[in-house]
Design a protein around this motif. Structure first.
Motif, short mmCIF file in Angstrom:
data_model
loop_
_atom_site.label_atom_id
_atom_site.label_comp_id
_atom_site.label_asym_id
_atom_site.label_seq_id
_atom_site.Cartn_x
_atom_site.Cartn_y
_atom_site.Cartn_z
N ARG A 69 66.27 3.98 47.94
CA ARG A 69 65.73 4.54 47.37
C ARG A 69 64.26 4.28 47.24
O ARG A 69 64.09 5.66 46.88
CB ARG A 69 66.83 4.10 45.87
N SER A 72 62.18 6.77 49.30
CA SER A 72 62.49 8.20 49.73
C SER A 72 61.73 9.18 49.58
O SER A 72 61.63 10.03 50.48
CB SER A 72 63.74 8.78 48.86
N ARG A 73 60.92 8.93 49.01
CA ARG A 73 59.75 10.09 48.61
C ARG A 73 59.23 10.44 49.92
O ARG A 73 58.09 11.54 50.41
CB ARG A 73 58.72 9.21 47.52
N SER A 76 61.99 12.19 52.40
CA SER A 76 61.77 13.12 52.19
C SER A 76 61.23 14.72 52.46
O SER A 76 61.12 15.64 52.27
CB SER A 76 61.91 13.78 50.58
N ARG A 77 59.35 13.93 52.68
CA ARG A 77 58.21 14.69 53.61
C ARG A 77 59.09 15.33 54.31
O ARG A 77 58.00 16.28 54.77
CB ARG A 77 56.99 14.18 52.67
N PHE A 79 62.01 17.31 55.15
CA PHE A 79 62.67 17.99 54.94
C PHE A 79 61.73 18.95 54.46
O PHE A 79 61.49 19.00 52.71
CB PHE A 79 64.07 18.15 54.47
N LYS A 82 64.74 21.42 50.02
CA LYS A 82 64.52 21.43 49.13
C LYS A 82 65.51 21.60 48.46
O LYS A 82 66.31 22.33 48.64
CB LYS A 82 63.20 20.95 47.68
N GLU A 208 67.62 13.86 44.58
CA GLU A 208 66.80 14.52 45.96
C GLU A 208 65.98 13.57 46.34
O GLU A 208 65.35 14.58 47.54
CB GLU A 208 66.88 15.87 44.51
N GLN A 209 65.43 12.60 45.77
CA GLN A 209 64.16 11.81 46.56
C GLN A 209 65.37 11.23 47.31
O GLN A 209 64.46 10.08 48.73
CB GLN A 209 64.30 11.52 45.28
N GLY A 211 66.54 11.93 50.41
CA GLY A 211 65.92 12.37 51.82
C GLY A 211 66.95 11.99 52.40
O GLY A 211 66.64 12.33 53.83
N LYS A 212 68.10 12.71 52.31
CA LYS A 212 69.67 13.06 53.26
C LYS A 212 70.14 13.96 53.53
O LYS A 212 69.97 14.95 52.06
CB LYS A 212 70.01 11.75 52.82
#
Length: 221
Positions: A69, A72-73, A76-77, A79, A82, A208-209, A211-212
């Motif tokens: 976690r 993840s930020r 997540s970039r 994708f 969102k 959401e963070q 990233g999957k």
């Protein structure tokens, strides 16, 4: 060691969480290890990834690899698309079902004090976060809704016991007492529902963070 390598490879290739039993069944019948060997392999893999950016995580539907976690930020970039943001009304409805299940639509409306649109129920069913668990034995036999394993998987938990207790949620508001004195007092049940929704919203932001891409699973039995 061979069992461990095979299990690790299966989990990397799988597009969904897998239980020990499901992992066992991937092996040819004459080569199937016992469940304890599978469990031992999973624990060993988990330890191997203890200090890596990817972890082996157990959720309600089984085991899966995922980005930690705290990283993840960045991930997540990758994708552009969102995850959808959900309305307050939807999150409140989901929170009531999670904490009061099984619950009918009418019971949800009584707690919220307003009607629940069909689109909210449809969205939750479509996301496979809730399901009809039974029908209440009253005139009209309304559907009773409960949460699913997919709901637990999305929020990265293995059981409902891992959700904050109502007492913990109520304690979150202790720092807002001064502000609340200037606001209109609401019913205790309505206030608790909104607090629960805030927790669900925070969990949604955390999910959401991750990233999957979430797997599509069958509704829990």
């Amino acid at each position: 060691m061979e069992i461990k390598r095979v299990v690790e490879a299966i989990l990397f290739a799988a597009n969904r969480p897998m239980t020990s039993k499901q992992l066992q069944q991937v092996f040819p019948e004459i080569e199937q290890p016992n469940l304890q060997d599978i469990e031992d392999a999973l624990e060993s893999i988990k330890e191997d990834y203890r200090f890596r950016p990817v972890e082996l995580k157990r959720v309600a539907s089984g085991y899966r690899f995922q980005v930690r976690r705290e990283l993840s930020r960045w991930v997540s970039r990758l994708f552009e698309e969102k995850p959808p943001r959900y309305s307050r009304a939807l999150l409140e409805t989901l929170a009531i079902i999670a904490y009061r299940q099984p619950a009918t639509r009418g019971e949800i409306e009584d707690i919220r004090g307003v009607g629940v649109s069909s689109s909210i129920i449809h969205t939750l069913l479509e996301r496979e976060w809730i399901r009809v668990v039974a029908h209440k034995e009253v005139p009209g036999r309304p559907a009773l809704y409960g949460t699913t394993k997919q709901f637990l998987d999305y929020f990265n938990i293995t059981s409902l016991d891992e959700l904050p207790t109502l007492q913990e949620i109520q304690q979150l508001d202790s720092t807002l007492d001064a502000m609340q004195q200037t606001m209109q007092v609401k019913s205790e049940e309505q206030e608790t529902t909104e607090q629960i929704a805030e927790i669900i919203e925070q969990l949604d932001e955390a999910a959401e963070q991750l990233g999957k891409i979430e797997p599509t699973l069958e509704a829990a039995d």
